[in-house]
Design a protein around this motif. Sequence first.
Motif, PDB file in Angstrom:
ATOM      1  N   PHE B 146      10.411   1.176 -16.490  1.00 11.02           N
ATOM      2  CA  PHE B 146      10.346   1.761 -15.153  1.00 11.02           C
ATOM      3  C   PHE B 146       9.925   3.230 -15.235  1.00 11.02           C
ATOM      4  O   PHE B 146      10.218   3.918 -16.212  1.00 11.02           O
ATOM      5  N   CYS B 147       9.311   3.700 -14.177  1.00  8.74           N
ATOM      6  CA  CYS B 147       8.889   5.097 -14.141  1.00  8.74           C
ATOM      7  C   CYS B 147       8.624   5.428 -12.665  1.00  8.74           C
ATOM      8  O   CYS B 147       7.500   5.380 -12.203  1.00  8.74           O
ATOM      9  N   HIS B 148       9.681   5.708 -11.900  1.00  9.92           N
ATOM     10  CA  HIS B 148       9.511   5.858 -10.447  1.00  9.92           C
ATOM     11  C   HIS B 148      10.689   6.598  -9.813  1.00  9.92           C
ATOM     12  O   HIS B 148      11.775   6.651 -10.391  1.00  9.92           O
ATOM     13  N   SER B 149      10.459   7.141  -8.636  1.00  7.73           N
ATOM     14  CA  SER B 149      11.516   7.834  -7.891  1.00  7.73           C
ATOM     15  C   SER B 149      11.905   7.086  -6.619  1.00  7.73           C
ATOM     16  O   SER B 149      12.922   7.374  -6.011  1.00  7.73           O
ATOM     17  N   TYR B 150      11.052   6.162  -6.211  1.00  2.00           N
ATOM     18  CA  TYR B 150      11.278   5.402  -4.973  1.00  2.00           C
ATOM     19  C   TYR B 150      11.342   3.915  -5.298  1.00  2.00           C
ATOM     20  O   TYR B 150      10.761   3.469  -6.283  1.00  2.00           O
ATOM     21  N   TYR B 151      12.023   3.166  -4.453  1.00  5.16           N
ATOM     22  CA  TYR B 151      12.092   1.720  -4.661  1.00  5.16           C
ATOM     23  C   TYR B 151      12.087   1.016  -3.310  1.00  5.16           C
ATOM     24  O   TYR B 151      12.425   1.617  -2.276  1.00  5.16           O
ATOM     25  N   PRO B 152      11.707  -0.269  -3.290  1.00 11.37           N
ATOM     26  CA  PRO B 152      11.573  -0.979  -2.012  1.00 11.37           C
ATOM     27  C   PRO B 152      12.925  -1.494  -1.499  1.00 11.37           C
ATOM     28  O   PRO B 152      13.764  -1.925  -2.293  1.00 11.37           O
ATOM     29  N   GLU B 153      13.092  -1.437  -0.229  1.00  8.59           N
ATOM     30  CA  GLU B 153      14.266  -2.020   0.419  1.00  8.59           C
ATOM     31  C   GLU B 153      13.788  -2.986   1.492  1.00  8.59           C
ATOM     32  O   GLU B 153      13.627  -2.614   2.652  1.00  8.59           O
ATOM     33  N   PRO B 154      13.504  -4.239   1.095  1.00  9.38           N
ATOM     34  CA  PRO B 154      12.962  -5.199   2.055  1.00  9.38           C
ATOM     35  C   PRO B 154      14.006  -5.575   3.105  1.00  9.38           C
ATOM     36  O   PRO B 154      15.203  -5.643   2.795  1.00  9.38           O
ATOM     37  N   ALA B 155      13.550  -5.773   4.323  1.00 12.13           N
ATOM     38  CA  ALA B 155      14.466  -6.139   5.408  1.00 12.13           C
ATOM     39  C   ALA B 155      15.003  -7.551   5.197  1.00 12.13           C
ATOM     40  O   ALA B 155      16.173  -7.813   5.420  1.00 12.13           O
ATOM     41  N   ASP B 156      14.127  -8.430   4.738  1.00 14.64           N
ATOM     42  CA  ASP B 156      14.519  -9.809   4.484  1.00 14.64           C
ATOM     43  C   ASP B 156      14.913  -9.948   3.006  1.00 14.64           C
ATOM     44  O   ASP B 156      14.073  -9.928   2.125  1.00 14.64           O
ATOM     45  N   LYS B 157      16.204 -10.076   2.762  1.00 16.16           N
ATOM     46  CA  LYS B 157      16.697 -10.068   1.371  1.00 16.16           C
ATOM     47  C   LYS B 157      16.211 -11.285   0.581  1.00 16.16           C
ATOM     48  O   LYS B 157      16.275 -11.299  -0.646  1.00 16.16           O
ATOM     49  N   SER B 158      15.745 -12.300   1.280  1.00 12.51           N
ATOM     50  CA  SER B 158      15.325 -13.507   0.564  1.00 12.51           C
ATOM     51  C   SER B 158      14.030 -13.287  -0.214  1.00 12.51           C
ATOM     52  O   SER B 158      13.653 -14.113  -1.039  1.00 12.51           O
ATOM     53  N   VAL B 159      13.346 -12.181   0.025  1.00 11.02           N
ATOM     54  CA  VAL B 159      12.127 -11.924  -0.751  1.00 11.02           C
ATOM     55  C   VAL B 159      12.439 -11.265  -2.106  1.00 11.02           C
ATOM     56  O   VAL B 159      11.561 -11.089  -2.933  1.00 11.02           O
TER      57      VAL B 159
END
Lengths: 252, 204
Positions: B146-159
């Motif tokens: 990993f090499c990042h400062s941001y990460y995704p927060e999807p609205a639909d947790k099933s993804v």
Amino acid sequence: MLSKRIIPCLDIKEGRVVKGVKFLGLRDAGDPVEVARAYDQQGADELVFLDITASFENRKTLVELVEKIASNIFMPFTVGGGIGEIQDIRNLLNAGAEKVSLNTQAVKFPELISAAAKRFGSQCIVVAIDAKKQIDHWEVFINGGRTPTGINAEVWAEKVARLGAGEILLTSMDCDGTKDGYDLELTQAITQKINIPVIASGGAGCLEDFYNVFAKANADAALAASLFHYQELSIKQVKSYLKERGVAVRLT
Amino acid sequence: MKIVIIDYGMGNIHSVAKSIQVCGVQPIITNKKNEINSADKIILPGVGAFDDAMVELKKLDLISVIQQQINGKKPFLGICLGMQLLLESSQEAKINQGLGILKGQVVKFSSRQDLKVPHMGWNDCKVVAKDCFLLSGISGQAQVYFCHSYYPEPADKSVIAATSSYGGEFSCVLHQDNVYGVQFHPEKSQAIGLKIIKNFVQLC
């Protein structure tokens, strides 16, 4: 859990590894790709390549070298040495380097850090700090440790983090080459001050040195050169030892 | 098979291309619409800032092309920033919206005192989806780079197909129909990373 990283460092001159790397089984101990591959097999987490010629004419050779390494080894690596232009950084990243390391030019032109971080993201901008103990502080040196700057290393570390550096490669000039262990006091002073990862460098001599720099000085990664090049310790040995002592490492 | 890597000036193309190549396919690196339209599979790589990336995609007039291809059910892989762009928005972006393929936003690791940002190095990739082909053969012990400062927060947790942990759990692989996104760098994650790339190449 995020693993503590073990990073071998290679000096590069005109596209070749210098200072000798004495692995058994290498066809060509001066070929950076061969060396990188050997370290990859040993379980290194990253590699650092420092171009010690770092002349303008040499830039093209370095970019070609980075391309060659990235074509053969699928692991992260950082390239440093004489980088002073946004275009240099772009070329090296495009060629497949994960990160670039800035040192002298960052001290001379701190705005290079912010410009690079804004364009390419903090995560690929490493600032290397060479620090030497003075009476009541550590001083930053540039030009490969030849030129004192009068800058306090702790203050500089805070500043580079603020400007957008994503990582600090911290070398203790006092400990470098001694094999008496990393500079725990310096490393601790810097890791306490800033909120970006710190790679400790200079002084590794035995297994316990690695444990100490992680457990006592809160380093995120430990760098070593000759210790690994001359197989005084293997990366596997270091990692097995750290795991036994409860440090999170990646075992391959 | 024609695999296209979208080249929009956001770095890291070379390593991604090489990783596809070792899996037996010569990828095409391009920003041309006709090439993207005629591809069998598309990869959107990227390192750098969210805003800059969207600006580059707009300049090249590729936004609707990408959206159309994804809606047309073409297999699509976003890597790192290329994955973040699939969401609706990012805390990093001051001006631009994302591609909006996946509902949700991209958020920054909280700057709690003990959490160093960027999140940099090898960390777990814990598979949570049962049927994500991209992750087939990846075990519970897998570590990726990993090499990042941001990460995704999807609205639909099933993804969420896989998670990792850094100051709390976060999603590191997203999967929705033909769309895959990975927050880490498979092209830098040695054997495990190459397995993931290979899975994408073999995906039908």
